[in-house]
Design a protein around this motif. Structure first.
Motif, short mmCIF file in Angstrom:
data_model
loop_
_atom_site.label_atom_id
_atom_site.label_comp_id
_atom_site.label_asym_id
_atom_site.label_seq_id
_atom_site.Cartn_x
_atom_site.Cartn_y
_atom_site.Cartn_z
N LEU A 215 0.82 -1.26 0.13
CA LEU A 215 -0.06 -0.03 -0.13
C LEU A 215 1.00 1.30 -0.04
O LEU A 215 1.65 1.35 0.95
CB LEU A 215 -0.70 0.06 1.32
N GLU A 216 0.86 1.92 -1.09
CA GLU A 216 1.59 3.38 -1.21
C GLU A 216 0.92 4.52 -0.99
O GLU A 216 -0.25 4.63 -1.53
CB GLU A 216 2.38 3.32 -2.52
N ILE A 217 1.34 5.31 0.07
CA ILE A 217 0.50 6.53 0.42
C ILE A 217 1.46 7.74 -0.02
O ILE A 217 2.59 7.68 0.41
CB ILE A 217 0.18 6.72 1.81
N ARG A 218 1.13 8.33 -0.99
CA ARG A 218 2.00 9.45 -1.63
C ARG A 218 1.49 10.68 -0.83
O ARG A 218 0.33 11.18 -0.38
CB ARG A 218 1.57 9.65 -3.02
N ARG A 219 2.65 11.52 -0.80
CA ARG A 219 2.39 13.00 -0.09
C ARG A 219 1.66 12.94 1.05
O ARG A 219 0.44 13.56 1.31
CB ARG A 219 2.00 14.09 -1.20
N CYS A 220 2.12 12.48 2.22
CA CYS A 220 1.69 12.33 3.40
C CYS A 220 1.25 13.69 4.32
O CYS A 220 2.10 14.42 3.99
CB CYS A 220 2.39 11.39 4.56
#
Length: 1495
Positions: A215-220
């Motif tokens: 699971l990739e979460i971008r610009r947290c």
């Protein structure tokens, strides 16, 4: 690759035989080379035959299948170009190497080689293809089988892990899941399913690559901080894994991957110490425990915690328990021995290396009556190296024994054998020695063992005369005395064999000077001996057992023993040892010993009670001064060996001397309660057992034992000392010979903190920031090193530069520093070192990153230097400095916040702001830790908070000092504070009302070592207020305060005035006494005076001195002043003043003897003088006085003394001599007894005693008050003598009465009550008294008269109540008696009777007429008749009877002598009769009546 040319193009042919041979060799070489290459490729553990063609039968092992399956699963289906290139290169190299080996060089040969190469390549390709096809088929079948047989629910091979990331970065959550069939995957955020379509494009990316989930979460952003969960599910089950994502805004190195929290998380759970181990002073046979507290729960980090004793790791055992609970780790010992003494430490693993706490445990001895305390060994198993334990058949062999009682004895009598103590709880007795310690069993074998021990450290003033050894079997409670070891004697004790009646002997060889005992147990011959079995462990729990008999040769007669030598030589015995013969044979061996005196040339056999089976024997009966040699023979069932080689000459050793004391014993400061000792070691080799240390306070003569277990090192820290006291120390060497002499005492050393470099400063704070400058503040080191902090060295670091740069070259004295020449917009961090006289201390950790950006905010900056002082159980004092940056306006107040340690919420101390820079916080909870911070307030609002204080524990520290207020010898009022634990260079900082130092014009400050005093110069109202003192440069808070009030100051000023103007203390003012002969004594008493004290006695303003009539005494030792006037007269009237002076002290006391006081004293003196003169003759020792007895008699008594035979005693009453007075000359007592006192006894009583020496009298006036007092006392006795109320029936009714011994109407009052209601006399109730009775008559009783009757008798102050219950049977009985008596009374009333009238005798002259008249009564009227001499009288002639009513008259006319006789009138009616008689005597004329003659 190109094939070789055809054979036709080759040159001349070769012989076929040569070609055949070459072909065969070349083929063999290629096969061998291919086999080696294939072996390398397949692995070293798998071997195969040469290559087979596809048509050949394939046979593979299970290992082949496994390896092929692994290769197929892990390798790619297509070889990479690197692998293909590597394979072709290898083939070319092989081909080239093969061509180079050919030595023919013709065309035919090259054709053959080409053919062979081509054949090899084709065969290789064919075999690889066949192997690949076979592998794919096996993999397919295995996969199908695995899917069919091993279907299972999903599980996480690698779970999710948490991440902490910076804002605006990307985070990737990955995990690996396995399951058959492949599971379905769902992602959740805070239990809400993640659907990428509902979020901005590219926010979430979810992938599943053959079980690798991501699971990739971008610009947290901060909203992405959550708990993410992945759930997988198939037909066989489901599973889930979660991880937390923490998104942070970068604030410097306090957060993120640079933070300490992140670093510690890499090492797992770790804890830190929050407390310090302290020395323990335990006592033998009593429990003790060590406890240490940590910053977190120790259950998670239990595996990282380890206890040690003297460097040896400890484990839980029967006596020792290691416990972990919450945040505490404890080591508890239930039964202390001296062996438990030592240095204990606890180590905890941490990311920065192991942390350790140390403490020394001292075990004091517990002496018992006549015996010392015991030292216990570990359990010992008696073995024989040549026997197995299973074959042991003797008690004591193969069994576990515990040598429990190694007891020192003091002193012993030779007449009575020693007896061991009955129990461990024997009574202690002063002087008994301490217990031995370090008891060890050496050379444990089947026949014997050697015990060694160390002597006790404290003999308590008496020499040790011996040791007692006890033993007991394990799991038993009974102890048996193995032996008692007096010096240089041998003791024997028997042990019993199991199943045999014979007792083998237990021989004990003591030497009290060496403190060793050798125990040998002999065994009967004829036992079957088996060899020792060696067990070699291998694998998991398996063992290989090897018997030494397997290595022995078959020998009939053994060889001689070898290496005969003395393993131990003592004053009383020698232990002889040798090696077994080699070869020894398989038969059991015994040994025979021989000895020879040097120079004798003869050998003598050494006899023993039992065969010697061990290669060791104790020789007891050797003579001192002679040298011996020994040899040994071995024997078995086949015969005896030749003698061994003789040993070296052996002789008994002389008495071993104790070791000398160590030299250069020096004491150094360590801590507030400990001193460190060092000394030069004693060069004694293995004989040295250690050292004992002793201490004493300077000036004392008694040494105290410090340690009870010998110290092996040459340095030691002595704890438990009193801060500020001076001590001396000495050291003694301990060896096998005993405790040596004492070393020279050290110089007295005061117990104080040793000087050391300080620890690092910490908690840096930014106080103000400009465009290119900053003001930094920090907290002082927690450890000051026992000295004054001279300053600080500061370093700075620009985050954009790699290096640190010093800020200052000279130390900064304060903890606030201004740093200039900075770059605006850059981030800086700082670190510092503190310096004292010992040097520069530790380097602090870098501070947080501070941005160099000018402050323009309107709110004020943070206050700094927040200090906590005067910590008590429920309160403390906070002080701080105002902020450097004040903001838009001046600071108007401060807000204080606090929180409990570990809590997150800050609470306000007060709802309103505080104007001062100090505040006392109260109403806190005892035992809790608090953290405080301060914020400044201005018109713009609340400013930045200060750096929080360190956690503060609220408690009353034991031994905490307070400010003492008093007055010194010179009369100066002072406030003093003493701190023995203060460092040498520390200062006492005084302040008044927390506003700074007191005004020097009003106070004077005097400092002494560890003391400070504030003296008030001119005490006044300006000096009132709160005085505080703080000791600087101390590791712990040393502070106190005192509020000086007006009331207290007035008392101090009064005391000061008394001291400055001393007054001789008056104990007793002027007193006046009249002496026995009438002299008058005037005296006063003051405090003890010096011999130089002076007295001036002033009488009527004129100094007087001793004279015959006036004697003056002055006792300075007792402080007594007295004046004795022999004969007081009018000339002595006036005032007497005593003026006393003793140095500066003075006093003046005045006595006025005037007016009535003098007249009264004069009368008393004259009376006393007369009384003395009176007593020169007989006089009354006891004056005349009265006394009332229990029988209500009044006694008048007196007593006379100084009498003689001629002394005369007289009683007088009303000036007339009283003849009833009594006097006893023997006792001198006089007595008058008045049986019943009445008014006639009222008057003046006087007793007089006289002789030729003089006369004395005593008078008692029994009138007025004295008489009333006697009557009152009689009434009291009468009231107390009243008997219980009685009930009596009478003819009138029921009578209640009580008997008394005395009753007087005037002095005794009676009151009757019926049912608590007072009764008054009336028609039916009558009350009365007699002299001996008090009664109540109830006439004509009725039922209403029933109930409780109470009689209250009052005589003066004495009141008594008597009660009776007139009801029930008591009332019935009384009523019946009343009715009976009433009936009798009616009968008596109506009965005929003669009432009165007849005389007893009537005399009459002849011829006279006699007329007798009487009154009769009766109802009905009675019948009347007269009798004469009991005969009826006939009324004829001269006799006539007249009846007129109740009057009956008989008349006899002309009486004559015949009429003389006894006449009676007889009356009778129905109720009864009665006779009245009279005697009539008739006399003649001239005669006198007989009655007159008698008169």
């Amino acid at each position: 690759m190109t094939l070789p040319h055809s054979p036709g193009s080759v040159g001349a042919s070769q012989p076929p035989s040569a070609i055949q041979v070459h072909r065969l060799e070349h083929r063999q070489e290629e096969e061998q080379r291919e086999e080696r290459q294939h072996s390398l490729r397949m692995g070293s553990s798998v071997r195969r035959r040469t290559f087979r063609s596809r048509e050949e039968e394939h046979q593979f092992s299970a290992a082949d299948y496994a390896l092929a399956a692994a290769l197929a699963l892990t390798a790619s289906s297509e070889l990479s170009w690197e692998a293909q290139l590597r394979r072709q290169t290898s083939a070319v190299e092989l081909e080239e190497r093969g061509q180079k080996r050919v030595g023919f060089g013709n065309d035919y040969e090259r054709t053959e080689i080409g053919y062979l190469s081509t054949q090899r390549l084709l065969r290789q390709r064919r075999d690889w293809k066949a192997l690949g096809q076979w592998t794919e088929e096996k993999i397919r079948k295995a996969k199908e089988l695995r899917e069919l047989c091993s279907g299972r629910g999903p599980w996480f091979w690698i779970p999710l892990r948490s991440h902490a990331v910076w804002e605006h970065t990307t985070v990737l959550l990955t995990c690996t899941v396995q399951g058959s069939p492949p599971p379905q995957v769902t992602w959740y955020k805070n239990d809400v399913r993640i659907d990428p379509r509902l979020f901005p494009a590219g926010k979430y990316r979810i992938t599943n690559n053959y079980g690798l989930l991501s699971l990739e979460i971008r610009r947290c952003t901060m909203e992405d901080s959550a708990t993410y969960t992945v759930k997988v599910k198939n037909a066989y089950g489901q599973a889930s894994s979660f991880a937390k994502v923490l998104v942070r805004t970068y604030l410097g190195k306090e957060a993120g991957f640079d933070s300490e929290i992140f670093k510690r998380s890499l090492f797992g759970a770790s804890v830190e110490f929050t407390s310090v181990l302290k020395p323990i002073f335990a006592r033998e046979k009593e429990p003790f425990s060590l406890s240490c507290f940590f910053s977190d729960d120790v259950l998670d980090a239990e595996q990282n915690i380890q206890w040690f004793q003297d460097g040896r790791a400890l484990r839980s055992s029967g006596r020792r328990q290691i416990l972990y609970a919450d945040r505490q780790a404890s080591l508890k010992v239930s039964h202390a021995h001296k062996e438990d003494e030592g240095l204990y430490s606890i180590q905890v693993s941490s990311p920065f290396g192991p942390q350790e706490q140390r403490a020394y445990v001292f075990v004091r001895g517990a002496a018992v009556e006549g015996w010392g305390t015991e030292a216990v060994t570990q359990a010992v198993v008696l073995k024989n190296k040549t026997r197995s334990l299973e074959d042991s058949g003797e008690a004591g062999v193969g069994q576990q024994w515990e040598w429990e009682g190694l007891v020192t004895k003091w002193p012993l009598t030779e007449e009575t054998p020693p007896t061991p103590p009955a129990s461990d709880a024997a009574a202690e007795k002063p002087g008994a020695p301490g217990s031995p310690l370090n008891v060890h069993c050496l050379n444990v074998s089947r026949d014997c063992l050697i015990l060694t021990w160390a002597p006790p450290s404290d003999t308590r003033g008496n020499p040790i005369t011996g040791y007692s050894i006890e033993r007991k079997r394990l799991k038993t409670e009974h102890c048996e005395l193995a032996c008692f070891l007096p010096p240089c004697q041998t003791w024997k004790e028997s042990t019993r064999r199991r199943g045999q009646a014979k007792k083998p002997q237990l021989t004990i060889l003591p030497d009290s000077s060496t403190h060793r005992g050798w125990l040998a147990a002999a065994h009967p011959p004829g036992e079957v001996v088996s060899f020792l079995l060696y067990k070699i462990p291998f694998d998991l729990g398996s063992k290989i057992t090897i018997s030494m008999a397997d290595f022995e040769e078959t020998v009939i007669i053994p060889s001689p023993p070898t290496n005969v030598h003395a393993s131990e030589i003592r004053e009383a015995y020698v232990v002889l040892s040798w090696e077994e013969p080699k070869p020894r044979g398989k038969a059991p061996l015994t040994y025979a010993l021989e000895k020879s005196v040097i120079g004798s040339g003869t050998w003598e056999a050494i006899s023993s009670e039992h065969p010697v089976k061990s290669p060791r024997f104790a020789l007891l009966n050797l003579e001192k001064g002679k040298s011996y040699v020994f040899r040994v023979r071995a024997m078995n069932q086949y015969g005896m060996s030749d003698p061994s080689e003789p040993s070296e000459p052996i002789a008994l050793r002389g008495k071993t001397a104790t070791l000398p004391p160590p030299a250069q014993v020096q004491a150094f400061r360590d801590t507030q309660t400990s001193v460190s000792l060092t000394w030069d070691p004693v060069n004694a080799g293995a004989e040295l057992l250690g050292y004992y240390i002793y201490s004493r306070e300077a000036g004392s003569s008694e040494w105290q034992t410090v340690n009870n277990k010998p110290i092996q090192d040459r340095r030691f820290t002595v704890p438990g000392l009193r801060t500020g006291k001076e001590y001396e120390f000495c050291v003694k060497s301990v060896s096998e010979a005993g405790v040596g002499e004492s070393s020279a005492p050290t110089e007295p050393i005061r117990v104080k903190q040793a000087l050391a470099t300080p620890s690092a400063p910490y908690d840096f704070a930014l106080l103000h920031c400009g465009k290119n400058e900053m003001i930094i503040g920090w907290k002082p080191p927690k450890r000051r090193g026992g000295g004054k902090i001279l300053g600080y060295f500061l370093d700075q670091h620009d985050s954009e530069e790699p290096d640190w740069h010093p800020v200052n070259q000279q130390p900064v004295p304060s903890r606030v520093c201004k740093i200039s020449n900075l770059h605006e917009g850059h981030f800086y961090e700082f670190r510092a070192r503190a310096a004292n006289w010992a040097g520069v201390g530790e380097l602090s950790a870098p501070s947080s990153l501070f941005e160099c950006k000018e402050w323009t905010m309107p709110q004020p900056g943070p206050p700094y230097d927040v200090q906590v002082t005067e910590v008590r159980a429920t309160s403390l004092m906070l002080q701080w400095e105002p902020p450097v940056y004040t903001g838009a306006g001046p600071v108007t107040g401060y807000r204080i916040s606090f929180q409990e340690e570990g809590a997150e919420e800050w609470k306000q101390v007060t709802p309103d702001s505080i104007s001062d820079t100090h505040f006392r916080v109260s109403d806190l909870q005892t035992g809790k830790r608090y953290v405080f911070q301060v914020q400044a307030v201005n018109s713009a609002g609340l400013g930045q908070p200060s750096m929080p204080t360190d956690p503060v524990l609220l408690e009353d520290k034991p031994g905490a000092h307070e400010i003492q207020v008093g007055v010194d010898e010179e009369g100066q009022i002072y406030l003093a504070f003493e701190a023995p634990e203060a460092p040498d260079d520390s200062e006492f900082q005084w302040s008044k009302d927390y506003q700074g130092p007191p005004d020097p014009q009003r106070v004077q400050v005097k400092d002494e070592p560890n003391k400070s005093k504030v003296i008030l110069k001119e005490p006044g109202l300006q000096d009132l207020g709160t005085y505080t003192v703080v000791v600087t440069d101390a590791d712990e808070d040393i502070s106190a305060s005192h509020t000086l009030t007006e009331e207290e100051l007035d008392k101090l000023k009064k005391l000061s005035h008394e001291i400055r103007n001393p007054v001789i203390k008056l104990i007793s003012g002027w007193n006046v006494d009249i002496l026995e002969q009438g002299e008058v004594r005037l005296w006063l008493e003051v405090e003890k005076l010096s011999p130089a004290a002076e007295l001036h006695l002033i009488f009527n303003e004129k100094e007087i001195f001793s004279s015959p009539n006036r004697k003056i005494n002055f006792d300075r030792e007792k402080g007594l002043v007295e004046v004795i006037i022999q004969h007081l007269s009018e000339d002595d009237k006036g005032s007497y003043t005593a003026q006393l002076q003793d140095g500066k002290a003075k006093n003046q006391i005045t006595l006025a003897l005037v007016d009535d006081d003098f007249d009264q004293l004069l009368r008393k003196a004259d009376a006393k003088r007369r009384d003395w003169k009176r007593k020169q003759g007989p006089y009354f020792q006891e004056p005349l006085q009265w006394k009332v007895t229990e029988d209500c008699q009044v006694l008048l008594t007196c007593k006379v003394t100084n009498t003689k035979k001629e002394t005369r005693f007289q009683w007088f009453f009303q000036k007339r001599e009283a003849p009833d007075g009594q006097y006893d000359p023997q006792t001198g007592e006089g007595l008058i007894c008045i049986e019943e006192l009445s008014k006639e006894d009222k008057g003046l009583y006087r007793a007089v005693v006289s002789d030729d020496r003089g006369e004395d009298d005593t008078v008692l006036d029994l009138t007025g008050e004295a008489l009333d007092a006697i009557f009152t006392e009689l009434g009291r006795i009468g009231a107390l003598s009243a008997t219980p109320l009685k009930i009596q029936g009478t003819e009138e009714g029921i009578r209640l009465f009580s008997k008394v011994k005395y009753y007087n109407v005037e002095y005794m009052k009676t009151t009757w009550f019926h049912k608590d209601k007072r009764l008054e006399s009336g028609d039916r109730i009558r009350a009365g008294t007699t002299l001996d009775e008090i009664w109540l008559h109830v006439l004509d009783p009725k039922d209403s008269d029933k109930g409780k009757y109470t009689l209250e008798i009052a005589a003066g102050k004495e009141v008594r109540q008597l009660s009776v219950d007139l009801s029930g049977q008591a009332f019935d009985d009384a009523l019946a008696e009343h009715q009976r008596l009433k009936a009798l009374a009616i009968i008596e009333k109506n009965r005929a009777k003669v009432v009165r009238g007849l005389p007893d005798v009537a005399t009459i002259m002849e011829d006279k007429t006699l007329c007798l008249t009487c009154i009769v009564s009766g109802d009905p009227a009675p019948e009347i008749s007269w009798l004469k001499n009991d005969q009826p009288v006939t009324f004829l002639d001269r006799y006539r009877m007249d009846v007129k009513g109740a009057e009956v008259t008989i008349t006899i006319e002309k009486v004559n002598s015949e009429d003389s006789g006894r006449y009676g009138v007889f009356v009778k009616n129905k109720y009864g009769s009665e006779t009245g008689q009279v005697t009539i005597s008739v006399f003649k004329h001239g005669d006198e009546p007989k009655g007159l003659n008698k008169m």
